[in-house]
Design a protein around this motif. Structure first.
Motif, PDB file in Angstrom:
ATOM      1  N   ALA A   1      36.741  50.206  48.942  1.00 14.53           N
ATOM      2  CA  ALA A   1      36.627  50.349  50.390  1.00 14.53           C
ATOM      3  C   ALA A   1      35.185  50.681  50.785  1.00 14.53           C
ATOM      4  N   ASP A   2      34.476  51.410  49.922  1.00 15.58           N
ATOM      5  CA  ASP A   2      33.080  51.756  50.188  1.00 15.58           C
ATOM      6  C   ASP A   2      32.127  50.651  49.746  1.00 15.58           C
ATOM      7  N   ALA A   3      32.474  49.916  48.707  1.00 13.33           N
ATOM      8  CA  ALA A   3      31.577  48.903  48.135  1.00 13.33           C
ATOM      9  C   ALA A   3      31.459  47.671  49.019  1.00 13.33           C
ATOM     10  N   GLY A   4      32.499  47.320  49.721  1.00 20.73           N
ATOM     11  CA  GLY A   4      32.451  46.156  50.598  1.00 20.73           C
ATOM     12  C   GLY A   4      32.851  44.876  49.891  1.00 20.73           C
ATOM     13  N   PRO A   5      33.007  43.788  50.664  1.00 20.46           N
ATOM     14  CA  PRO A   5      33.496  42.517  50.110  1.00 20.46           C
ATOM     15  C   PRO A   5      32.492  41.832  49.186  1.00 20.46           C
ATOM     16  N   GLU A   6      31.200  42.154  49.287  1.00 22.25           N
ATOM     17  CA  GLU A   6      30.197  41.492  48.443  1.00 22.25           C
ATOM     18  C   GLU A   6      30.118  42.095  47.046  1.00 22.25           C
ATOM     19  N   HIS A   7      30.877  43.142  46.784  1.00 21.02           N
ATOM     20  CA  HIS A   7      30.841  43.782  45.468  1.00 21.02           C
ATOM     21  C   HIS A   7      31.371  42.822  44.401  1.00 21.02           C
ATOM     22  N   GLY A   8      30.640  42.691  43.323  1.00 19.03           N
ATOM     23  CA  GLY A   8      31.073  41.829  42.222  1.00 19.03           C
ATOM     24  C   GLY A   8      30.217  42.064  40.996  1.00 19.03           C
ATOM     25  N   HIS A   9      30.617  41.485  39.900  1.00 21.27           N
ATOM     26  CA  HIS A   9      29.906  41.656  38.639  1.00 21.27           C
ATOM     27  C   HIS A   9      29.551  40.316  38.013  1.00 21.27           C
ATOM     28  N   GLY A  10      29.583  39.264  38.790  1.00 22.06           N
ATOM     29  CA  GLY A  10      29.237  37.943  38.259  1.00 22.06           C
ATOM     30  C   GLY A  10      30.332  37.398  37.358  1.00 22.06           C
ATOM     31  N   ASP A  11      29.988  36.334  36.648  1.00 20.84           N
ATOM     32  CA  ASP A  11      30.944  35.703  35.732  1.00 20.84           C
ATOM     33  C   ASP A  11      30.721  36.208  34.325  1.00 20.84           C
ATOM     34  N   ARG A  12      30.937  37.474  34.134  1.00 22.40           N
ATOM     35  CA  ARG A  12      30.765  38.032  32.791  1.00 22.40           C
ATOM     36  C   ARG A  12      31.901  37.545  31.910  1.00 22.40           C
ATOM     37  N   ILE A  13      31.544  37.116  30.712  1.00 22.75           N
ATOM     38  CA  ILE A  13      32.543  36.613  29.777  1.00 22.75           C
ATOM     39  C   ILE A  13      32.777  37.684  28.724  1.00 22.75           C
ATOM     40  N   ASP A  14      34.015  37.876  28.419  1.00 24.17           N
ATOM     41  CA  ASP A  14      34.388  38.830  27.387  1.00 24.17           C
ATOM     42  C   ASP A  14      33.755  38.360  26.077  1.00 24.17           C
TER      43      ASP A  14
ATOM     44  N   CYS B   1      46.466  56.619  50.460  1.00 18.77           N
ATOM     45  CA  CYS B   1      45.708  57.201  51.568  1.00 18.77           C
ATOM     46  C   CYS B   1      45.880  56.349  52.821  1.00 18.77           C
ATOM     47  N   ARG B   2      46.066  55.046  52.633  1.00 18.65           N
ATOM     48  CA  ARG B   2      46.421  54.126  53.718  1.00 18.65           C
ATOM     49  C   ARG B   2      47.087  52.917  53.070  1.00 18.65           C
ATOM     50  N   GLU B   3      47.887  52.198  53.824  1.00 18.01           N
ATOM     51  CA  GLU B   3      48.678  51.101  53.265  1.00 18.01           C
ATOM     52  C   GLU B   3      47.829  50.008  52.630  1.00 18.01           C
ATOM     53  N   ASP B   4      46.650  49.728  53.188  1.00 17.34           N
ATOM     54  CA  ASP B   4      45.824  48.641  52.671  1.00 17.34           C
ATOM     55  C   ASP B   4      44.692  49.141  51.776  1.00 17.34           C
ATOM     56  N   CYS B   5      44.866  50.285  51.131  1.00 22.56           N
ATOM     57  CA  CYS B   5      43.830  50.827  50.248  1.00 22.56           C
ATOM     58  C   CYS B   5      43.558  49.831  49.120  1.00 22.56           C
ATOM     59  N   PRO B   6      42.301  49.353  48.975  1.00 24.08           N
ATOM     60  CA  PRO B   6      42.003  48.374  47.935  1.00 24.08           C
ATOM     61  C   PRO B   6      41.871  48.975  46.541  1.00 24.08           C
ATOM     62  N   GLY B   7      41.714  50.287  46.434  1.00 20.39           N
ATOM     63  CA  GLY B   7      41.635  50.935  45.128  1.00 20.39           C
ATOM     64  C   GLY B   7      40.231  50.978  44.566  1.00 20.39           C
ATOM     65  N   LEU B   8      40.143  50.961  43.235  1.00 13.42           N
ATOM     66  CA  LEU B   8      38.875  51.061  42.525  1.00 13.42           C
ATOM     67  C   LEU B   8      38.568  49.751  41.803  1.00 13.42           C
ATOM     68  N   CYS B   9      37.283  49.461  41.617  1.00 15.74           N
ATOM     69  CA  CYS B   9      36.862  48.283  40.855  1.00 15.74           C
ATOM     70  C   CYS B   9      37.243  48.489  39.393  1.00 15.74           C
ATOM     71  N   VAL B  10      37.855  47.494  38.797  1.00 12.18           N
ATOM     72  CA  VAL B  10      38.272  47.607  37.402  1.00 12.18           C
ATOM     73  C   VAL B  10      37.082  47.554  36.448  1.00 12.18           C
ATOM     74  N   GLU B  11      35.966  47.013  36.897  1.00 14.99           N
ATOM     75  CA  GLU B  11      34.771  46.911  36.050  1.00 14.99           C
ATOM     76  C   GLU B  11      33.964  48.204  36.031  1.00 14.99           C
ATOM     77  N   CYS B  12      33.623  48.710  37.231  1.00  7.66           N
ATOM     78  CA  CYS B  12      32.700  49.843  37.299  1.00  7.66           C
ATOM     79  C   CYS B  12      33.312  51.108  37.871  1.00  7.66           C
ATOM     80  N   GLY B  13      34.510  51.027  38.456  1.00  4.84           N
ATOM     81  CA  GLY B  13      35.179  52.205  38.982  1.00  4.84           C
ATOM     82  C   GLY B  13      34.764  52.621  40.376  1.00  4.84           C
ATOM     83  N   VAL B  14      33.906  51.833  41.040  1.00  7.24           N
ATOM     84  CA  VAL B  14      33.492  52.186  42.396  1.00  7.24           C
ATOM     85  C   VAL B  14      34.661  51.970  43.352  1.00  7.24           C
ATOM     86  N   LYS B  15      34.704  52.795  44.401  1.00  7.70           N
ATOM     87  CA  LYS B  15      35.763  52.676  45.402  1.00  7.70           C
ATOM     88  C   LYS B  15      35.511  51.404  46.205  1.00  7.70           C
TER      89      LYS B  15
END
Length: 196
Positions: free
Chosen positions: A167-180, A151-165
């Motif tokens: 570009a909409d979630a912003g740079p503060e999006h994260g899931h902490g230090d979850r350990i497998d 859709c644009r060259e710098d499209c960041p895609g989807l979060c691998v953890e929760c699937g949120v877009k």
């Protein structure tokens, strides 16, 4: 007179009678045709029935009719990273020689029948005075379609953890230090050995 199985009213069929068979004669032609089905690869394609604009130059040459053209069409698809719908345009150029059917008779088959059969499958032929541009346009358009459209060259895609877009979630999006959980017992061993 050779009978043709092509319908002269079909959108991709071109009648070459106005051109004649005199080498050096040339005609230009423009038309808008509906896109056939299956003009697609992976995540993009030209919608069936949408307009394809064709600008053609037909030239009579010794072997047949040389068709040089440009095809413009609208493409639709999904971004390969974020799966958002996208729309764009594609413009491709093509050139193909449509041979006169009498070339085979004049050349003869001789001992090279197998080689001639292979070459014949790759060549296009006039049927009477008609030629069919659909396979040529199909090949040119499909080869020009992007395999991984964005859709644009710098499209960041989807979060691998929760699937949120992203570009909409912003740079503060994260899931902490979850350990497998499969590594939990190793983490405990590391902690126990660190205590000693």
């Amino acid at each position: 007179m050779t009978l043709s199985r092509l319908d002269p009213r079909a959108p991709f069929v071109v009648d070459t009678r106005p051109l004649g068979r005199q080498p050096g004669s040339m005609r230009t032609h423009s038309r808008v045709v509906p896109a056939p089905d299956a003009l697609a690869v992976g995540m993009t394609g030209v919608p069936e029935g949408s307009d394809i604009e064709l600008d053609l130059r037909l030239e009579a040459v010794m072997e047949g009719v040389l068709v040089t053209g440009t095809a413009r069409a609208r493409l639709e698809g999904e971004c390969a990273r974020c799966l958002d719908p996208l729309a764009d345009a594609v413009e491709v150029e093509f050139q193909e020689l449509f041979r006169y059917p009498s070339d085979d008779d004049a050349a003869g088959r001789g001992g090279g029948a197998e080689v001639d059969a292979e070459a014949e499958e790759e060549d296009y032929y006039l049927e009477g005075d008609l030629l069919d541009l659909e396979p040529v346009v199909r090949d040119a358009v499909v080869l020009a379609l992007p395999l991984s459209p964005l859709c644009r060259e710098d499209c960041p895609g989807l979060c691998v953890e929760c699937g949120v877009k992203l570009a909409d979630a912003g740079p503060e999006h994260g899931h902490g230090d979850r350990i497998d959980p499969r590594w939990e017992s190793l983490r405990k061993l590391g902690e126990e050995s660190g205590d000693q």
